[in-house]
Scaffold this motif. Structure first.
Motif, PDB file in Angstrom:
ATOM      1  N   SER A  58      -4.379 -13.029 -18.298  1.00 22.80           N
ATOM      2  CA  SER A  58      -5.628 -13.744 -18.122  1.00 22.80           C
ATOM      3  C   SER A  58      -5.655 -14.144 -16.659  1.00 22.80           C
ATOM      4  O   SER A  58      -4.969 -15.077 -16.243  1.00 22.80           O
ATOM      5  CB  SER A  58      -5.627 -14.978 -19.035  1.00 22.80           C
ATOM      6  OG  SER A  58      -6.627 -15.882 -18.616  1.00 22.80           O
ATOM      7  N   VAL A  59      -6.362 -13.369 -15.855  1.00 26.71           N
ATOM      8  CA  VAL A  59      -6.434 -13.687 -14.435  1.00 26.71           C
ATOM      9  C   VAL A  59      -7.518 -14.743 -14.270  1.00 26.71           C
ATOM     10  O   VAL A  59      -8.629 -14.587 -14.777  1.00 26.71           O
ATOM     11  CB  VAL A  59      -6.773 -12.451 -13.574  1.00 26.71           C
ATOM     12  CG1 VAL A  59      -6.780 -12.813 -12.092  1.00 26.71           C
ATOM     13  CG2 VAL A  59      -5.797 -11.312 -13.831  1.00 26.71           C
ATOM     14  N   VAL A  60      -7.177 -15.814 -13.578  1.00 24.99           N
ATOM     15  CA  VAL A  60      -8.166 -16.854 -13.300  1.00 24.99           C
ATOM     16  C   VAL A  60      -8.460 -16.797 -11.805  1.00 24.99           C
ATOM     17  O   VAL A  60      -7.535 -16.885 -10.986  1.00 24.99           O
ATOM     18  CB  VAL A  60      -7.641 -18.246 -13.715  1.00 24.99           C
ATOM     19  CG1 VAL A  60      -8.664 -19.321 -13.399  1.00 24.99           C
ATOM     20  CG2 VAL A  60      -7.273 -18.257 -15.202  1.00 24.99           C
ATOM     21  N   PHE A  61      -9.706 -16.598 -11.454  1.00 26.34           N
ATOM     22  CA  PHE A  61     -10.119 -16.523 -10.050  1.00 26.34           C
ATOM     23  C   PHE A  61      -9.578 -17.744  -9.302  1.00 26.34           C
ATOM     24  O   PHE A  61      -9.740 -18.884  -9.750  1.00 26.34           O
ATOM     25  CB  PHE A  61     -11.651 -16.482  -9.992  1.00 26.34           C
ATOM     26  CG  PHE A  61     -12.232 -16.625  -8.617  1.00 26.34           C
ATOM     27  CD1 PHE A  61     -11.885 -15.744  -7.604  1.00 26.34           C
ATOM     28  CD2 PHE A  61     -13.142 -17.641  -8.333  1.00 26.34           C
ATOM     29  CE1 PHE A  61     -12.428 -15.876  -6.327  1.00 26.34           C
ATOM     30  CE2 PHE A  61     -13.690 -17.781  -7.059  1.00 26.34           C
ATOM     31  CZ  PHE A  61     -13.328 -16.897  -6.058  1.00 26.34           C
ATOM     32  N   ALA A  62      -8.923 -17.505  -8.172  1.00 27.57           N
ATOM     33  CA  ALA A  62      -8.237 -18.581  -7.462  1.00 27.57           C
ATOM     34  C   ALA A  62      -9.198 -19.554  -6.778  1.00 27.57           C
ATOM     35  O   ALA A  62      -8.760 -20.495  -6.121  1.00 27.57           O
ATOM     36  CB  ALA A  62      -7.235 -18.012  -6.462  1.00 27.57           C
ATOM     37  N   GLY A  63     -10.482 -19.384  -6.958  1.00 26.44           N
ATOM     38  CA  GLY A  63     -11.449 -20.374  -6.474  1.00 26.44           C
ATOM     39  C   GLY A  63     -11.781 -21.400  -7.544  1.00 26.44           C
ATOM     40  O   GLY A  63     -12.505 -22.361  -7.283  1.00 26.44           O
ATOM     41  N   PHE A  64     -11.263 -21.219  -8.753  1.00 29.51           N
ATOM     42  CA  PHE A  64     -11.514 -22.206  -9.802  1.00 29.51           C
ATOM     43  C   PHE A  64     -10.675 -23.452  -9.568  1.00 29.51           C
ATOM     44  O   PHE A  64      -9.576 -23.381  -9.030  1.00 29.51           O
ATOM     45  CB  PHE A  64     -11.185 -21.620 -11.184  1.00 29.51           C
ATOM     46  CG  PHE A  64     -12.323 -20.847 -11.802  1.00 29.51           C
ATOM     47  CD1 PHE A  64     -13.475 -21.504 -12.228  1.00 29.51           C
ATOM     48  CD2 PHE A  64     -12.251 -19.475 -11.971  1.00 29.51           C
ATOM     49  CE1 PHE A  64     -14.529 -20.808 -12.803  1.00 29.51           C
ATOM     50  CE2 PHE A  64     -13.296 -18.762 -12.542  1.00 29.51           C
ATOM     51  CZ  PHE A  64     -14.442 -19.429 -12.960  1.00 29.51           C
ATOM     52  N   SER A  65     -11.225 -24.582 -10.008  1.00 25.99           N
ATOM     53  CA  SER A  65     -10.539 -25.864  -9.862  1.00 25.99           C
ATOM     54  C   SER A  65      -9.389 -25.971 -10.848  1.00 25.99           C
ATOM     55  O   SER A  65      -9.256 -25.164 -11.771  1.00 25.99           O
ATOM     56  CB  SER A  65     -11.530 -26.982 -10.158  1.00 25.99           C
ATOM     57  OG  SER A  65     -11.855 -26.939 -11.539  1.00 25.99           O
ATOM     58  N   SER A  66      -8.573 -27.035 -10.669  1.00 28.42           N
ATOM     59  CA  SER A  66      -7.444 -27.236 -11.576  1.00 28.42           C
ATOM     60  C   SER A  66      -7.928 -27.488 -13.001  1.00 28.42           C
ATOM     61  O   SER A  66      -7.312 -27.037 -13.957  1.00 28.42           O
ATOM     62  CB  SER A  66      -6.558 -28.377 -11.084  1.00 28.42           C
ATOM     63  OG  SER A  66      -7.299 -29.563 -11.006  1.00 28.42           O
ATOM     64  N   ASP A  67      -9.052 -28.177 -13.156  1.00 22.33           N
ATOM     65  CA  ASP A  67      -9.564 -28.421 -14.517  1.00 22.33           C
ATOM     66  C   ASP A  67      -9.927 -27.104 -15.200  1.00 22.33           C
ATOM     67  O   ASP A  67      -9.599 -26.885 -16.370  1.00 22.33           O
ATOM     68  CB  ASP A  67     -10.835 -29.295 -14.492  1.00 22.33           C
ATOM     69  CG  ASP A  67     -10.527 -30.737 -14.122  1.00 22.33           C
ATOM     70  OD1 ASP A  67      -9.363 -31.028 -13.761  1.00 22.33           O
ATOM     71  OD2 ASP A  67     -11.447 -31.577 -14.188  1.00 22.33           O
ATOM     72  N   SER A  68     -10.618 -26.232 -14.469  1.00 26.71           N
ATOM     73  CA  SER A  68     -11.013 -24.948 -15.056  1.00 26.71           C
ATOM     74  C   SER A  68      -9.785 -24.104 -15.388  1.00 26.71           C
ATOM     75  O   SER A  68      -9.729 -23.456 -16.430  1.00 26.71           O
ATOM     76  CB  SER A  68     -11.897 -24.162 -14.094  1.00 26.71           C
ATOM     77  OG  SER A  68     -13.094 -24.839 -13.870  1.00 26.71           O
ATOM     78  N   LYS A  82     -14.997 -30.204  -8.082  1.00 28.17           N
ATOM     79  CA  LYS A  82     -13.710 -30.576  -8.646  1.00 28.17           C
ATOM     80  C   LYS A  82     -13.576 -30.056 -10.080  1.00 28.17           C
ATOM     81  O   LYS A  82     -12.526 -29.559 -10.467  1.00 28.17           O
ATOM     82  CB  LYS A  82     -13.569 -32.094  -8.617  1.00 28.17           C
ATOM     83  CG  LYS A  82     -12.225 -32.590  -9.069  1.00 28.17           C
ATOM     84  CD  LYS A  82     -12.156 -34.113  -9.011  1.00 28.17           C
ATOM     85  CE  LYS A  82     -11.116 -34.661  -9.967  1.00 28.17           C
ATOM     86  NZ  LYS A  82     -11.344 -34.384 -11.370  1.00 28.17           N
ATOM     87  N   VAL A  83     -14.612 -30.189 -10.862  1.00 24.47           N
ATOM     88  CA  VAL A  83     -14.500 -29.818 -12.274  1.00 24.47           C
ATOM     89  C   VAL A  83     -14.553 -28.295 -12.457  1.00 24.47           C
ATOM     90  O   VAL A  83     -13.825 -27.746 -13.277  1.00 24.47           O
ATOM     91  CB  VAL A  83     -15.587 -30.515 -13.130  1.00 24.47           C
ATOM     92  CG1 VAL A  83     -15.524 -30.056 -14.580  1.00 24.47           C
ATOM     93  CG2 VAL A  83     -15.412 -32.026 -13.045  1.00 24.47           C
ATOM     94  N   ILE A  84     -15.404 -27.616 -11.713  1.00 29.04           N
ATOM     95  CA  ILE A  84     -15.514 -26.159 -11.914  1.00 29.04           C
ATOM     96  C   ILE A  84     -14.888 -25.388 -10.758  1.00 29.04           C
ATOM     97  O   ILE A  84     -13.999 -24.571 -10.961  1.00 29.04           O
ATOM     98  CB  ILE A  84     -16.983 -25.730 -12.113  1.00 29.04           C
ATOM     99  CG1 ILE A  84     -17.588 -26.503 -13.299  1.00 29.04           C
ATOM    100  CG2 ILE A  84     -17.060 -24.211 -12.361  1.00 29.04           C
ATOM    101  CD1 ILE A  84     -19.036 -26.234 -13.551  1.00 29.04           C
ATOM    102  N   GLY A  85     -15.358 -25.656  -9.560  1.00 24.07           N
ATOM    103  CA  GLY A  85     -14.839 -24.941  -8.392  1.00 24.07           C
ATOM    104  C   GLY A  85     -15.903 -24.955  -7.318  1.00 24.07           C
ATOM    105  O   GLY A  85     -17.081 -25.161  -7.615  1.00 24.07           O
ATOM    106  N   PRO A  86     -15.504 -24.736  -6.059  1.00 23.35           N
ATOM    107  CA  PRO A  86     -16.442 -24.847  -4.943  1.00 23.35           C
ATOM    108  C   PRO A  86     -17.670 -23.946  -5.086  1.00 23.35           C
ATOM    109  O   PRO A  86     -18.766 -24.309  -4.670  1.00 23.35           O
ATOM    110  CB  PRO A  86     -15.621 -24.412  -3.738  1.00 23.35           C
ATOM    111  CG  PRO A  86     -14.207 -24.596  -4.137  1.00 23.35           C
ATOM    112  CD  PRO A  86     -14.143 -24.444  -5.621  1.00 23.35           C
ATOM    113  N   PHE A  87     -17.495 -22.784  -5.717  1.00 24.57           N
ATOM    114  CA  PHE A  87     -18.624 -21.852  -5.771  1.00 24.57           C
ATOM    115  C   PHE A  87     -19.725 -22.339  -6.717  1.00 24.57           C
ATOM    116  O   PHE A  87     -20.797 -21.765  -6.752  1.00 24.57           O
ATOM    117  CB  PHE A  87     -18.146 -20.451  -6.157  1.00 24.57           C
ATOM    118  CG  PHE A  87     -17.486 -20.407  -7.499  1.00 24.57           C
ATOM    119  CD1 PHE A  87     -18.231 -20.130  -8.627  1.00 24.57           C
ATOM    120  CD2 PHE A  87     -16.126 -20.683  -7.629  1.00 24.57           C
ATOM    121  CE1 PHE A  87     -17.632 -20.115  -9.875  1.00 24.57           C
ATOM    122  CE2 PHE A  87     -15.522 -20.673  -8.866  1.00 24.57           C
ATOM    123  CZ  PHE A  87     -16.280 -20.395  -9.990  1.00 24.57           C
ATOM    124  N   ALA A  88     -19.451 -23.387  -7.492  1.00 19.88           N
ATOM    125  CA  ALA A  88     -20.444 -23.895  -8.447  1.00 19.88           C
ATOM    126  C   ALA A  88     -21.213 -25.099  -7.898  1.00 19.88           C
ATOM    127  O   ALA A  88     -22.003 -25.711  -8.614  1.00 19.88           O
ATOM    128  CB  ALA A  88     -19.761 -24.269  -9.757  1.00 19.88           C
TER     129      ALA A  88
END
Ligand code: WT7
Length: 660
Positions: A172-182, A597-603
């Motif tokens: 399960s690759v998680v895009f490294a732009g996602f936040s710690s919560d995501s 913080k909750v989702i990631g900078p791109f959101a």
């Protein structure tokens, strides 16, 4: 559900560039006329057993042959392909090429700094993938276990994916732009026991605190036993003894050969989380045989891959585009694939084009948002590079506007390349609507025609009735299963059925609106659900709203997509506040931070409107259509607002947004 009226289509038609068919120093396309495409497509949908049976034997190596090509239906939701067949994806993507052609370059890593280029041969790839596989085994990872990968764009991320595939673990690759919560939510949903990561990432000259984000996520991820940490920048990072292990230490101990595990064609290969219109992100499940076939077949036919080509997909491996068109598709064919760590504008806007020249790239694949941004920065950047190696240039992720298409065609393709506007989704696994380089005359902005095995239909959104013939607009659905489609949502099969197979019985529902024009060309109109597409990244309005209401001042939030010249869509958020919040100053900044913080900078929302009230029906449903029209300057055509509980709210909202 409504489908926005068709935007005026570009009437221009571009024939297949002469150069591709002239038989000069470029290879003859696999499909070299529209009639040939048509005939093949018809066979593929009328006799999928023959068509895909042959293709699966041609493109993949099976350790045990399949007997049944396809089984199951959209009605039952029990789709399966190549049922008795067994194969290993890493064997297909690595071993067979390493054995035949060990010195061929498998991966060209173009690092964040242009001078940092690392080339990995198939021989080395086999050793590295084997080593990681053995490290995973030593951590007691077994067939069917889930492994999370949260890594920057370095070759080790590819080794990690293929190592999982080699031993039958599900990545399960998680895009490294996602936040710690995501990241935490995805790790927990999958119940991953091992996380593969790096000390830091490096992108556009900046360091990214990858390991710290993982540490934060793991505070509440009880299933994780081990974290394997790659040293990428060498900065000091916190290390938890017993749990954390250095990549290089473990690799040094591991044997550079690991036998591949034979997998059933329908064993899961990976999970990839994606946002829908409701609820938490879904872990889309892709399986082994069908997925790999779709990946390989589309690289061959859509990108017209020939031996010796250099395939460059600029996506991140954290998204499906990276999975299919950086890793699995090109490597399955034994191609040389480019892995790009940086951004289109670092150190300057010539980066892509210098990369094409330096590595003599033949296929180049990026997103409309990057094309639009580079077009805006002027032609001089693209004109200084020699782009003559290119044959096929692709676009993916969102509708491409005709101006951006024309620029791409003229400035990048020099009118000599096939431009392929490829439509697909995380769930489709590989491209489903697209031109073929040697066969399809293109219209800027249209994804044109279905790939082999795909039977697209346009349905009336309300009645679900198929709109036959040309010149019709409705929702886009697919009529019969194809090999690389997702098989389930992880641990939530009912959600798979509810989201994709139940809305229009007997069909796979894409969630997109589409037009089939007078000539039969398909034009994708964008999502008809509450999904927003920002720079080709898929975001759910519900998720952003949930992030906003976590803020202590917020009572309600409603998020809609606005039109944006650069990013396609952008996020506009309306919020109402708790009483007695006097100091709303800087609150908008806080709320943007909250979403990051909750989702990631791109959101991050582009605009936040603090309002007194939201437009609701008498039953309390927020009328997003009104909110959407207001941000897009269509306040004069709001349509019927008589169902609002309080229609005076509309004037207030218009004032807030347009400051009039
Ligand atoms: C959504 C899927 C798989 C590609 C990366 C995005 C939109 C994708 C196109 C295109 C118009 C496109 C659709 C689709 N989309 N490609 N060529 N033309 N729209 O994958 O995150 O799963 O998003 O992207 O709306 O449903 P994704």
């Amino acid at each position: 559900m409504t489908v926005e009226p068709a935007t005026p289509a570009s009437e221009k038609v571009y024939p297949v560039p002469e150069r591709l068919l002239a038989g000069g120093n470029v290879p003859k396309p696999w499909v070299s006329s529209f009639d040939e495409y048509k005939a093949k497509w018809e066979e593929s949908v009328q006799n999928p057993t023959k068509f895909f049976g042959n293709l699966a034997r041609e493109l993949l190596s099976w350790s045990k042959p399949f007997e049944t090509v396809t089984n199951g239906s959209f009605e039952q939701g029990d789709i399966a392909w190549f049922l008795e067949g067994e194969l290993n994806v890493a064997f297909n993507c690595v071993d067979r090429h390493a054995l035949a052609n060990p010195d061929k370059i498998a991966i060209i890593h173009e690092g964040d700094e242009p001078e940092n280029v690392r080339k990995i041969t198939y021989r080395e790839l086999l050793q590295q993938v084997s080593r990681v596989a053995n490290v995973l085994k030593s951590l007691d990872v077994r067939k069917g276990d889930n492994v999370a990968i949260y890594m920057p764009m370095v070759p080790e991320a590819v080794f990690a994916m293929l190592a999982c595939a080699r031993i039958g673990a599900v990545h399960s690759v998680v895009f490294a732009g996602f936040s710690s919560d995501s990241l935490r939510d995805r790790i927990n949903d999958a119940g991953a026991r091992v996380v593969l990561t790096a000390d830091e990432g490096r992108r556009g000259g900046k360091n990214i605190a990858t390991k710290r984000i993982v540490d934060k996520a793991l505070e509440t991820a009880p299933t994780v036993e081990h974290v394997l940490v790659l040293r990428r920048t060498g900065s000091d990072v916190p290390f938890t003894a017993g749990r954390d292990l250095w990549w290089h230490d473990e690799m040094a101990k591991a044997r550079p050969y690991c036998p591949p595990t034979s997998m059933n064609a329908e064993d899961p290969l990976f999970l990839l989380y994606t946002s829908g219109s409701t609820g938490t992100p879904k872990g889309v499940v892709h399986t082994t045989g069908g997925y790999l076939l779709g990946a390989a077949a589309t690289v061959k036919y859509v990108f017209d891959y020939h031996e010796g080509d250099i395939h460059a997909c600029m996506a991140d491996v954290g998204w499906i585009t990276g999975h299919t068109y950086i890793v699995y598709g090109p490597l399955a064919l034994g191609a040389t694939t480019v892995l790009f760590e940086s951004t289109p504008t670092y150190p300057d806007p010539a980066r892509f084009w210098n990369l094409v020249e330096k590595h003599k790239v033949t296929q180049f694949y990026t997103a409309p948002t990057a094309i639009r941004a580079l077009r805006r920065l002027g032609d001089k950047w693209v004109q200084q590079a020699d782009l003559s190696s290119l044959r096929v240039i692709g676009s993916v992720g969102e509708p491409i506007n005709p101006e951006a298409w024309e620029w791409y065609n003229e400035q990048v393709g020099k009118g000599q390349c096939a431009v392929v506007d490829t439509y697909w989704q995380t769930e489709t696994g590989s491209i489903i609507v697209t031109p073929l380089p040697g066969a399809t005359a293109t219209k800027p902005g249209s994804a044109t025609f279905p790939f082999f095995g795909i039977q697209p239909v346009i349905l009336d959104p309300v009645t679900g009735q198929e709109l036959e013939g040309n010149d019709v607009t409705g929702v886009l659905a697919i009529k019969q299963p194809w090999p690389s489609m997702a098989r389930s949502v992880y641990n939530n099969h009912y959600r798979y059925l509810d989201t994709y197979l139940k809305p229009y019985k007997g069909h796979y529902f894409t969630g997109d609106g589409a037009t089939r024009d007078k000539d039969g060309y398909i034009w994708i109109r964008g999502r008809v659900d509450d999904v927003i597409n920002v720079s080709g990244h898929r975001l759910s309005t519900a998720e952003i709203e949930s992030a906003l209401i976590l803020h202590h001042s917020v009572v309600e939030a409603a998020v809609v997509g606005g039109n944006d010249e650069l990013t396609g869509q952008c996020i506009h958020a309306y919020v109402t506040l708790k009483p007695n919040i006097d100091d709303a100053k800087d609150l908008d900044k806080e709320l943007v931070l909250q979403v990051r913080k909750v989702i990631g900078p791109f959101a991050a929302p582009k605009k936040i409107y603090i309002v007194n009230d939201l437009p609701k029906t008498r039953s309390g449903k927020i009328m997003r259509r009104i909110l959407r029209k207001i941000v897009n300057g269509e306040q004069d055509s709001l349509g019927d607002i008589s169902t609002l509980a309080d229609s005076s709210v509309v004037d207030h909202l218009i004032k807030c947004v347009h400051k009039v």
